[in-house]
Design a protein around this motif. Structure first.
Motif, PDB file in Angstrom:
ATOM      1  N   LEU A 218       3.887  -4.994  -1.926  1.00 46.43           N
ATOM      2  CA  LEU A 218       3.785  -3.553  -2.140  1.00 46.43           C
ATOM      3  C   LEU A 218       5.144  -2.867  -1.998  1.00 46.43           C
ATOM      4  CD1 LEU A 218       0.441  -2.878  -0.238  1.00 46.43           C
ATOM      5  CD2 LEU A 218       0.785  -3.079  -2.695  1.00 46.43           C
ATOM      6  N   ALA A 219       5.952  -3.349  -1.054  1.00 42.32           N
ATOM      7  CA  ALA A 219       7.294  -2.778  -0.882  1.00 42.32           C
ATOM      8  C   ALA A 219       8.153  -3.053  -2.114  1.00 42.32           C
ATOM      9  CB  ALA A 219       7.952  -3.360   0.367  1.00 42.32           C
ATOM     10  N   ASN A 221       7.089  -3.669  -5.165  1.00 44.26           N
ATOM     11  CA  ASN A 221       6.570  -2.873  -6.285  1.00 44.26           C
ATOM     12  C   ASN A 221       7.093  -1.442  -6.229  1.00 44.26           C
ATOM     13  OD1 ASN A 221       5.132  -5.088  -7.083  1.00 44.26           O
ATOM     14  ND2 ASN A 221       3.126  -4.301  -6.520  1.00 44.26           N
ATOM     15  N   ARG A 222       7.125  -0.893  -5.017  1.00 46.05           N
ATOM     16  CA  ARG A 222       7.620   0.485  -4.874  1.00 46.05           C
ATOM     17  C   ARG A 222       9.102   0.556  -5.231  1.00 46.05           C
ATOM     18  NH1 ARG A 222       6.244   3.908   0.462  1.00 46.05           N
ATOM     19  NH2 ARG A 222       4.175   3.758  -0.499  1.00 46.05           N
ATOM     20  N   GLU A 224      10.672  -1.310  -7.277  1.00 53.63           N
ATOM     21  CA  GLU A 224      10.789  -1.425  -8.736  1.00 53.63           C
ATOM     22  C   GLU A 224      10.448  -0.098  -9.410  1.00 53.63           C
ATOM     23  OE1 GLU A 224       9.472  -4.804 -11.924  1.00 53.63           O
ATOM     24  OE2 GLU A 224       7.858  -3.931 -10.721  1.00 53.63           O
ATOM     25  N   ARG A 225       9.378   0.567  -8.938  1.00 54.61           N
ATOM     26  CA  ARG A 225       8.989   1.854  -9.516  1.00 54.61           C
ATOM     27  C   ARG A 225      10.088   2.912  -9.333  1.00 54.61           C
ATOM     28  NH1 ARG A 225       4.126   0.893  -7.213  1.00 54.61           N
ATOM     29  NH2 ARG A 225       4.524   2.369  -5.533  1.00 54.61           N
ATOM     30  N   GLU A 226      10.758   2.844  -8.190  1.00 59.30           N
ATOM     31  CA  GLU A 226      11.820   3.811  -7.905  1.00 59.30           C
ATOM     32  C   GLU A 226      13.161   3.393  -8.500  1.00 59.30           C
ATOM     33  OE1 GLU A 226      11.913   4.585  -3.714  1.00 59.30           O
ATOM     34  OE2 GLU A 226       9.793   5.163  -3.632  1.00 59.30           O
ATOM     35  N   THR A 284      -0.483  -8.104  -6.687  1.00 62.09           N
ATOM     36  CA  THR A 284      -0.637  -6.683  -6.365  1.00 62.09           C
ATOM     37  C   THR A 284      -2.078  -6.364  -6.008  1.00 62.09           C
ATOM     38  OG1 THR A 284       1.200  -6.058  -7.804  1.00 62.09           O
ATOM     39  CG2 THR A 284      -0.387  -4.338  -7.260  1.00 62.09           C
ATOM     40  N   TYR A 454       0.972   1.907   2.771  1.00 60.31           N
ATOM     41  CA  TYR A 454       1.130   2.093   1.327  1.00 60.31           C
ATOM     42  C   TYR A 454      -0.133   2.659   0.681  1.00 60.31           C
ATOM     43  CZ  TYR A 454       5.263  -0.837   1.958  1.00 60.31           C
ATOM     44  OH  TYR A 454       6.463  -1.340   2.365  1.00 60.31           O
ATOM     45  N   HIS A 456      -0.786   5.386  -0.668  1.00 60.94           N
ATOM     46  CA  HIS A 456      -0.591   6.132  -1.919  1.00 60.94           C
ATOM     47  C   HIS A 456      -0.317   5.205  -3.101  1.00 60.94           C
ATOM     48  CE1 HIS A 456      -0.742   9.759   0.405  1.00 60.94           C
ATOM     49  NE2 HIS A 456       0.250   9.343   1.169  1.00 60.94           N
ATOM     50  N   ASP A 457      -0.154   3.912  -2.827  1.00 59.56           N
ATOM     51  CA  ASP A 457       0.051   2.938  -3.899  1.00 59.56           C
ATOM     52  C   ASP A 457      -1.227   2.192  -4.249  1.00 59.56           C
ATOM     53  OD1 ASP A 457       2.691   3.658  -3.724  1.00 59.56           O
ATOM     54  OD2 ASP A 457       3.284   1.941  -2.496  1.00 59.56           O
TER      55      ASP A 457
END
Length: 710
Positions: A218-219, A221-222, A224-226, A284, A454, A456-457
């Protein structure tokens, strides 16, 4: 697939119990009702196990529906064979069904579809057959030169495109590769920029797919999104091509090298990007499901914190510039008074604040103070603690204020306190949280309560379902007072939705207090099914019937009457029933009154302590009369603390210094733990040893196992 058999195997259930549970769910019964009042039919499955059962049932039914859809779609094309039927029947996950359907699924224009339109599929199939005595591929290709296929090279290229797509659509190969990626693949991350400390550990990082924990997924993925990280899942090409070649390649044919070239193209262009995406999606999904599970595990003990009853509570919602908002409530949660003080920077009006607090404590007989743990909480706590010596019999507790601002700005808060400023509503909520956490926290979206990871993810729908289930289970486990419960509390009772909850309150306001449960039948929109589901969870204190203040369901009232009769006991001596029944034999008594043994045992527990709150058995909230600052901490100190959040890699513990300390999973105990929740839960009181202090970064390292060794 036999759904019943699969459920029995997964949950180690007798077929009879699994079938009964499916029937109960299909009849519209709620999980709390089934768990509490249909134990004989389910083998006494608890609410958590029932929810897992229902989730799995829904998944298997969706899987079966998709299986039938795919079978029908292939059959419509006239391509359904016995092998395909068998493969579909043996598929146990959705990905396997989709892999089987892939070759028959309508596709957009591809290189292979263009080649097929030019009539090159027979050539591709002849080459892929790799006969030992076949002609050379180039010679075979010359026969396919047309106005659309100008050269043998063009024909061969088109044939290889078709072979590549055949390989990419192979269900067997995709399954092999997925297994190989999970067994030997690596998650690899690279930093895009060097200006971010949050994701610094992932700037040049790799970890096996099979070992990477959910919180790191999850970290990543975040990150990557940012746009801080570039992420890939990689497998050594040799392993991958061995798997691909093992399915399609035949040695010793003139066509072998051509097929090998097509397979290499298939892997790099079609298979790898698709399988990598699938692996990441699976990682994920598993990480999200685990995070949701952890959130639910943390939420349950938070909601089930014992009420701090019998206190007039003053709540202080801290703030710097806007001051500290005050609300005083009586032991029932009724608002008595409000105010604002400014004891912290930039105002520092200490004398005025002291006078205000002195006056409120004296006027209302305050015995407990709840202080929010947000902005300015540390300074406010120090101020209050300094005044405690002059207030005899007064204690304080720091209350987690997560979600209080969400509640205070909500439509519900506006309806409850239309005359109050938003900030003062927060203070009222904090006071009531101390008095009865469950009754107050149900007014807030569980995602805002702050015990997740996480959140909110997470998939919003799935998270909402899981958290609502926890809230529902907790509310029904405790039960609610029919004559005082708010609509927010009532709508979490089994069988009651928002409109019925409002109808109950409206009926109560128009007709006065409920004298018994039977009066519920007069409430508009509350039909027989809703009554059946909710009645046992609603309490009528001091009503006409003792049983209305217990968890005994009205459907068993006649059985209880018979129980009193055969035991020759008056209702005033209900507490003695258990002893008498044990002497007579529980099974014999159950048979005589016409209920199952689990139901009789529940009845006896309820009659032994009518109106009992199950939260009474849990550790009570610690009311404090001292205060520490992070600068007061020293390595090696042994302190008591309260677990505030349990996450994958440890637990955060409140030791009274405003900044929670982290107990890493390795510092919880000496034995191996898969997850900290095996040992700890939110609200646990633990003894910890201070291992490290970083005041600048506000980080405190703690150990439970080293504290226990002292």
């Amino acid at each position: 697939m036999n759904i019943l058999q699969a459920l029995c195997q997964q949950f180690s259930l007798k077929s009879e119990y699994a079938q009964n549970t499916i029937s109960l769910v299909d009849e519209g019964n709620t999980v709390p009702f089934i768990a509490r009042y249909r134990k004989e039919l389910t083998g006494s499955m608890d609410d958590q196990l029932l929810r897992d059962f229902c989730d799995r049932l829904e998944y298997l039914r969706s899987l079966e529906k998709r299986r039938n859809e795919v079978r029908g779609a292939i059959d419509e094309q006239g391509k359904l064979t016995d092998d395909i039927v068998t493969a579909l029947e043996n598929a146990t996950i959705l990905a396997e069904i989709e892999d089987i359907y892939r070759p028959y699924k309508p596709k957009r224009k591809t290189r292979a579809s263009v080649a097929r339109a030019k009539g090159l599929e027979p050539l591709a199939l002849d080459i892929l057959a790799q006969e030992r005595n076949s002609a050379l591929p180039f010679a075979m290709a010359e026969k396919y030169i047309t106005e659309e296929v100008l050269t043998a090279e063009d024909a061969l290229s088109g044939a290889k495109d078709i072979i590549a797509e055949i390989a990419a659509d192979s269900a067997e190969l995709r399954k092999r590769l997925r297994n190989l990626f999970f067994a030997r693949g690596l998650v690899i991350t690279k930093g895009i920029s060097e200006d971010d400390n949050v994701f610094a550990m992932y700037y040049d990082y790799k970890e096996p797919v099979e070992k990477i924990p959910g919180h790191r997924v999850l970290a990543i993925n975040r990150g990557e999104r940012e746009e801080k990280l570039k992420v890939s899942v990689e497998l050594e090409l040799e392993y991958a091509m061995n798997a691909v070649n093992g399915v399609f390649l035949v040695q010793g044919s003139p066509c072998t090298d051509t097929v090998r070239e097509a397979l290499e193209d298939a892997y790099s262009r079609l298979i790898y990007p698709s399988v990598e995406r699938e692996i990441r999606n699976e990682l994920t999904a598993a990480a999200a499901e685990n995070a949701i599970k952890v959130f639910a595990q943390n939420l349950r003990p938070l909601l089930m914190q014992p009420p701090v009853g019998g206190h007039v509570v003053m709540a202080i919602d801290p703030g710097f510039r806007t001051g500290c908002k005050i609300a005083v409530v009586d032991p029932t949660g009724r608002l008595l008074d409000t105010g604002v003080i400014y004891p912290v920077p930039p105002h520092n009006r200490l004398e005025q604040a002291e006078r205000t607090l002195d006056a409120l404590l004296k006027k209302h007989g305050v015995t407990a103070i709840a202080i929010g743990n947000g902005t300015a909480g540390r300074e406010t706590e120090q101020f209050v603690a300094g005044l405690l010596p002059r207030w005899r019999g007064v204690s304080y507790v720091v209350v987690n204020e997560s979600g209080a601002s969400v509640y205070s700005a909500s439509k519900l808060a506006a309806q409850e306190f239309p005359q109050l400023d938003v900030s003062l509503r927060s203070a009222v909520s904090l006071a009531r949280r101390l008095q009865d956490p469950l009754a107050e926290l149900v007014k807030i979206d569980p995602k805002a309560i702050g015990v997740g990871q996480y959140q909110h993810d997470m998939p919003s729908k799935r998270l909402d379902e899981a958290l609502h289930g926890v809230v529902e289970d907790c509310v029904n486990a405790v039960g609610v007072d029919l004559n005082t419960a708010s609509p927010s509390l009532l709508e979490n009772i089994a069988g009651i939705n928002g409109s019925i909850a409002k109808a109950i309150v409206q009926y109560r306001e128009e007709n006065g207090m409920f004298n018994d449960r039977a009066a519920l039948k007069k409430v508009p929109r509350l039909g027989p099914k809703a009554f059946e589901q909710c009645a046992g969870f609603l309490r009528v204190r001091n009503g006409k019937n003792l049983l209305d203040n217990t968890g005994v369901h009205p459907e068993n009232y006649s059985a209880v009457k018979n129980l009193f009769k055969i035991c020759n006991v008056d209702s005033k001596d209900a507490a003695t029933l258990e002893k008498i029944c044990k002497a007579m034999g529980i099974s014999k008594c159950a048979e005589k009154i016409g209920v199952g043994i689990p139901t009789l045992e529940d009845i006896l527990k309820e009659l032994a302590k009518p109106g009992r709150d199950p939260r009474e058995d849990l550790p009570v909230t610690v009311l404090r009369q001292d205060v520490l600052d992070i600068k007061d901490l020293r390595e090696g100190m042994i302190l008591s603390g309260t677990v505030r959040n349990v996450i994958d890699f440890g637990a955060f513990v409140d030791i009274g210094v405003h900044q929670d300390g982290l107990v890493h999973i390795s510092q919880i105990c000496d034995k191996f733990l898969k997850h900290p929740s095996e040992i700890l839960k939110v609200g646990d009181i633990v003894k910890v040893k201070v291992l490290s202090i970083d005041a600048g970064k506000k980080r405190i390292g703690l150990s439970i196992k080293q504290a226990d060794s002292k």
